[in-house]
Write a protein that holds these residues in place. Structure first.
Motif, PDB file in Angstrom:
ATOM      1  N   GLU A 100     -15.749  -0.652  -0.789  1.00 32.22           N
ATOM      2  CA  GLU A 100     -14.683  -1.291  -0.133  1.00 32.22           C
ATOM      3  C   GLU A 100     -14.314  -1.137   1.273  1.00 32.22           C
ATOM      4  OE1 GLU A 100     -12.338  -2.369  -1.910  1.00 32.22           O
ATOM      5  OE2 GLU A 100     -12.953  -1.939  -3.791  1.00 32.22           O
ATOM      6  N   LEU A 101     -15.141  -0.794   1.910  1.00 33.67           N
ATOM      7  CA  LEU A 101     -14.946   0.122   3.124  1.00 33.67           C
ATOM      8  C   LEU A 101     -15.860  -0.948   3.832  1.00 33.67           C
ATOM      9  CD1 LEU A 101     -13.152   1.106   5.312  1.00 33.67           C
ATOM     10  CD2 LEU A 101     -14.880   2.412   5.526  1.00 33.67           C
ATOM     11  N   ALA A 102     -16.911  -1.557   3.324  1.00 31.03           N
ATOM     12  CA  ALA A 102     -17.522  -2.554   4.251  1.00 31.03           C
ATOM     13  C   ALA A 102     -17.113  -3.946   3.780  1.00 31.03           C
ATOM     14  CB  ALA A 102     -19.142  -2.486   3.395  1.00 31.03           C
ATOM     15  N   TYR A 103     -16.704  -3.898   1.837  1.00 34.62           N
ATOM     16  CA  TYR A 103     -15.935  -5.350   1.926  1.00 34.62           C
ATOM     17  C   TYR A 103     -14.441  -5.418   3.183  1.00 34.62           C
ATOM     18  CZ  TYR A 103     -12.096  -8.072  -0.736  1.00 34.62           C
ATOM     19  OH  TYR A 103     -11.772  -8.910  -0.908  1.00 34.62           O
ATOM     20  N   ALA A 104     -14.089  -4.456   3.095  1.00 34.48           N
ATOM     21  CA  ALA A 104     -12.449  -4.554   3.756  1.00 34.48           C
ATOM     22  C   ALA A 104     -12.954  -4.785   5.260  1.00 34.48           C
ATOM     23  CB  ALA A 104     -11.838  -3.005   4.450  1.00 34.48           C
ATOM     24  N   ARG A 105     -14.237  -4.787   6.064  1.00 35.01           N
ATOM     25  CA  ARG A 105     -14.657  -4.730   7.408  1.00 35.01           C
ATOM     26  C   ARG A 105     -15.101  -6.184   7.067  1.00 35.01           C
ATOM     27  NH1 ARG A 105     -16.860  -2.283  11.970  1.00 35.01           N
ATOM     28  NH2 ARG A 105     -16.412  -0.460  10.680  1.00 35.01           N
ATOM     29  N   TYR A 106     -15.981  -6.914   6.323  1.00 38.77           N
ATOM     30  CA  TYR A 106     -15.999  -8.351   6.191  1.00 38.77           C
ATOM     31  C   TYR A 106     -14.979  -9.417   5.603  1.00 38.77           C
ATOM     32  CZ  TYR A 106     -18.068 -13.034   4.761  1.00 38.77           C
ATOM     33  OH  TYR A 106     -18.388 -14.242   4.493  1.00 38.77           O
ATOM     34  N   VAL A 107     -13.965  -8.574   5.259  1.00 37.09           N
ATOM     35  CA  VAL A 107     -12.736 -10.121   5.566  1.00 37.09           C
ATOM     36  C   VAL A 107     -12.088  -9.503   6.917  1.00 37.09           C
ATOM     37  CG1 VAL A 107     -10.012  -9.896   4.831  1.00 37.09           C
ATOM     38  CG2 VAL A 107     -12.069  -9.401   2.926  1.00 37.09           C
ATOM     39  N   TYR A 108     -11.535  -8.628   7.211  1.00 35.18           N
ATOM     40  CA  TYR A 108     -11.119  -8.709   8.595  1.00 35.18           C
ATOM     41  C   TYR A 108     -12.148  -9.424   9.818  1.00 35.18           C
ATOM     42  CZ  TYR A 108      -6.735  -6.345   7.303  1.00 35.18           C
ATOM     43  OH  TYR A 108      -5.792  -6.345   6.607  1.00 35.18           O
ATOM     44  N   ARG A 120      -4.974   4.609  -0.596  1.00 36.82           N
ATOM     45  CA  ARG A 120      -5.610   5.445  -1.518  1.00 36.82           C
ATOM     46  C   ARG A 120      -5.610   6.739  -0.244  1.00 36.82           C
ATOM     47  NH1 ARG A 120      -5.494   1.351  -4.249  1.00 36.82           N
ATOM     48  NH2 ARG A 120      -5.821   1.354  -6.926  1.00 36.82           N
ATOM     49  N   SER A 121      -5.792   5.538   1.094  1.00 33.48           N
ATOM     50  CA  SER A 121      -6.586   5.788   2.590  1.00 33.48           C
ATOM     51  C   SER A 121      -6.448   7.872   2.521  1.00 33.48           C
ATOM     52  CB  SER A 121      -5.851   5.547   3.576  1.00 33.48           C
ATOM     53  OG  SER A 121      -4.038   5.749   3.624  1.00 33.48           O
ATOM     54  N   HIS A 122      -5.744   7.847   1.707  1.00 33.70           N
ATOM     55  CA  HIS A 122      -4.928   9.885   2.376  1.00 33.70           C
ATOM     56  C   HIS A 122      -5.671  10.553   1.523  1.00 33.70           C
ATOM     57  CE1 HIS A 122      -3.139   8.994  -1.545  1.00 33.70           C
ATOM     58  NE2 HIS A 122      -2.737   9.926  -1.681  1.00 33.70           N
ATOM     59  N   VAL A 123      -7.065   9.706   0.637  1.00 35.87           N
ATOM     60  CA  VAL A 123      -8.394  10.142  -0.150  1.00 35.87           C
ATOM     61  C   VAL A 123      -9.527  10.079  -0.295  1.00 35.87           C
ATOM     62  CG1 VAL A 123      -9.174  10.727  -2.673  1.00 35.87           C
ATOM     63  CG2 VAL A 123      -6.921  11.172  -2.113  1.00 35.87           C
ATOM     64  N   LEU A 124      -9.484   8.502   0.050  1.00 41.39           N
ATOM     65  CA  LEU A 124     -10.715   7.937   0.573  1.00 41.39           C
ATOM     66  C   LEU A 124     -11.239   8.201   2.334  1.00 41.39           C
ATOM     67  CD1 LEU A 124      -9.556   4.682  -1.754  1.00 41.39           C
ATOM     68  CD2 LEU A 124     -10.906   6.932  -2.265  1.00 41.39           C
ATOM     69  N   ARG A 125     -10.375   8.493   2.342  1.00 37.95           N
ATOM     70  CA  ARG A 125     -11.450   8.026   3.875  1.00 37.95           C
ATOM     71  C   ARG A 125     -12.203   8.884   4.447  1.00 37.95           C
ATOM     72  NH1 ARG A 125      -7.843  11.670   7.575  1.00 37.95           N
ATOM     73  NH2 ARG A 125      -5.369  12.726   6.256  1.00 37.95           N
ATOM     74  N   HIS A 126     -11.655  10.540   3.187  1.00 36.52           N
ATOM     75  CA  HIS A 126     -12.446  11.564   3.383  1.00 36.52           C
ATOM     76  C   HIS A 126     -14.004  11.518   2.714  1.00 36.52           C
ATOM     77  CE1 HIS A 126      -9.156  13.950   4.775  1.00 36.52           C
ATOM     78  NE2 HIS A 126      -8.708  13.770   3.386  1.00 36.52           N
ATOM     79  N   GLN A 127     -13.732   9.926   2.358  1.00 37.47           N
ATOM     80  CA  GLN A 127     -15.160   9.765   1.185  1.00 37.47           C
ATOM     81  C   GLN A 127     -16.407   8.616   2.401  1.00 37.47           C
ATOM     82  OE1 GLN A 127     -14.183   8.391  -3.271  1.00 37.47           O
ATOM     83  NE2 GLN A 127     -12.736  10.471  -3.090  1.00 37.47           N
ATOM     84  N   THR A 128     -15.348   8.481   3.022  1.00 35.93           N
ATOM     85  CA  THR A 128     -16.340   6.918   4.032  1.00 35.93           C
ATOM     86  C   THR A 128     -16.993   7.651   5.208  1.00 35.93           C
ATOM     87  OG1 THR A 128     -13.777   6.977   4.977  1.00 35.93           O
ATOM     88  CG2 THR A 128     -14.919   5.547   3.044  1.00 35.93           C
ATOM     89  N   GLU A 129     -16.573   9.209   5.519  1.00 36.27           N
ATOM     90  CA  GLU A 129     -18.197   9.847   6.247  1.00 36.27           C
ATOM     91  C   GLU A 129     -17.216   9.182   7.860  1.00 36.27           C
ATOM     92  OE1 GLU A 129     -21.840   9.367   5.097  1.00 36.27           O
ATOM     93  OE2 GLU A 129     -21.338  10.680   3.420  1.00 36.27           O
ATOM     94  N   GLY A 130     -16.206   9.123   8.247  1.00 41.00           N
ATOM     95  CA  GLY A 130     -15.546   8.765   8.964  1.00 41.00           C
ATOM     96  C   GLY A 130     -15.123   7.249   9.830  1.00 41.00           C
ATOM     97  N   THR A 131     -15.978   6.624   9.097  1.00 39.29           N
ATOM     98  CA  THR A 131     -16.675   4.643   9.165  1.00 39.29           C
ATOM     99  C   THR A 131     -15.082   4.487   9.002  1.00 39.29           C
ATOM    100  OG1 THR A 131     -16.875   4.620   6.580  1.00 39.29           O
ATOM    101  CG2 THR A 131     -18.511   4.805   8.716  1.00 39.29           C
ATOM    102  N   PHE A 132     -13.865   5.193   8.080  1.00 42.89           N
ATOM    103  CA  PHE A 132     -12.717   4.626   8.344  1.00 42.89           C
ATOM    104  C   PHE A 132     -11.623   5.007   9.395  1.00 42.89           C
ATOM    105  CE2 PHE A 132      -8.064   5.280   7.823  1.00 42.89           C
ATOM    106  CZ  PHE A 132      -8.259   3.791   6.706  1.00 42.89           C
ATOM    107  N   ARG A 133     -11.667   5.300  10.417  1.00 37.30           N
ATOM    108  CA  ARG A 133     -11.767   5.777  11.808  1.00 37.30           C
ATOM    109  C   ARG A 133     -12.253   4.622  12.556  1.00 37.30           C
ATOM    110  NH1 ARG A 133     -13.022   7.199  16.541  1.00 37.30           N
ATOM    111  NH2 ARG A 133     -11.743   8.369  17.899  1.00 37.30           N
TER     112      ARG A 133
END
Length: 282
Positions: free
Chosen positions: A190-198, A219-232
């Motif tokens: 989902e984060l890879a997809y969000a990066r492409y969209v933006y 879902r960011s309060h949960v999913l950001r822990h699953q993205t290994e810092g890439t959400f930041r």
């Protein structure tokens, strides 16, 4: 009124003189047989011509049109595709390109080969793989895992979406966007997809950006822990993404506070619900 004199006539000189009337009735009418009697008949004929249905364009008519070469990509990755001109001109983008030059080759160095392939498949068949089933699901793709863990499946349809935007094909754009919401995916995907969209869509394109912000806002309060810092990293690289997510969270909180206090207020849309309808593999 006197009975009209019926005279069989043509256009010869004998018909050009004065008309003799039978008897003394000055009101007698002369009817010329075999003549086109006035403009009404011509008008009726014109109306009949207008009522003829337009000739149907058949699929073979498309196939009889000239072949156009499409050079996709650049360098060693360049690929040459062929398509019929009559089908390509369903896209205003290609209509403009082909009318501006007599060349039978169009170079598209910045476009994605797989997305262009999906576009051509859509032109010829009205769909592209994987197809949407009548029940609203996607047909199985044997080459893809059941859950998209990398974002490849999401990006496939996102790239078709941005290509359809460029080619001015709104129906294909809508189709590809609907398929995005049928992919089961993980947080990194989902984060890879969000990066492409933006990075590839216009700021005003809420059709694709708003669901992304809605998804991460919930879902960011949960999913950001699953993205290994890439959400930041995503928030730092794309401040618009961070702002949209924060706006969603604040709007949702404002609406909850308004409900508790019994007020109306708040955004018109139910911001507590995601615009994403698909299952989540997170």
């Amino acid at each position: 009124m006197a009975d009209p004199e019926v005279r069989v006539g043509g256009n010869g000189p004998a018909d050009e003189g004065d008309v003799e009337m039978q008897g003394d009735d000055e009101g007698a009418e002369v009817v010329e047989v075999g003549e086109n009697n006035g403009g009404d008949a011509a008008a009726d004929g014109g109306a009949a011509e207008e009522e003829k249905p337009a000739q149907r364009v058949t699929f073979i008519d498309y196939l009889k049109s000239p072949m156009i070469e499409l050079l996709i990509g650049n360098g060693n990755a360049q690929t040459l595709l062929m398509a019929h001109k009559a089908l390509l001109t369903k896209s205003p983008f290609f209509t403009q390109k082909l009318s501006a030059s007599d060349s039978k080759r169009i170079e598209l160095v910045d476009d994605d080969l797989d997305a262009m392939s999906c576009f051509l498949e859509y032109l010829y068949t009205g769909e592209y793989f994987p197809h949407k089933r009548p029940n609203g699901t996607l047909e199985a793709d044997p080459s893809a895992p059941e859950t998209d863990k990398t974002g490849d499946q999401l990006l496939k349809h996102a790239k078709v979406y941005t290509l359809a935007e460029k080619l001015e094909m709104p129906t294909l754009k809508s189709l590809s966007h609907s398929k995005i919401h049928l992919i089961n995916s993980t947080a990194p995907a989902e984060l890879a997809y969000a990066r492409y969209v933006y990075s590839h869509t216009n700021r005003a394109d809420l059709t694709i950006r708003k669901p992304v912000a809605s998804f991460w806002g919930q879902r960011s309060h949960v999913l950001r822990h699953q993205t290994e810092g890439t959400f930041r990293d995503m928030c730092m690289d794309f401040p618009e993404f961070a702002f949209d997510v924060l706006s969603f969270v604040l709007d949702a909180e404002e609406k909850r506070a308004s409900r508790k206090s019994g007020g109306a207020g708040g955004p018109e849309e139910d911001v507590g619900r995601s615009a994403r309808k698909r299952a989540r593999g997170v």
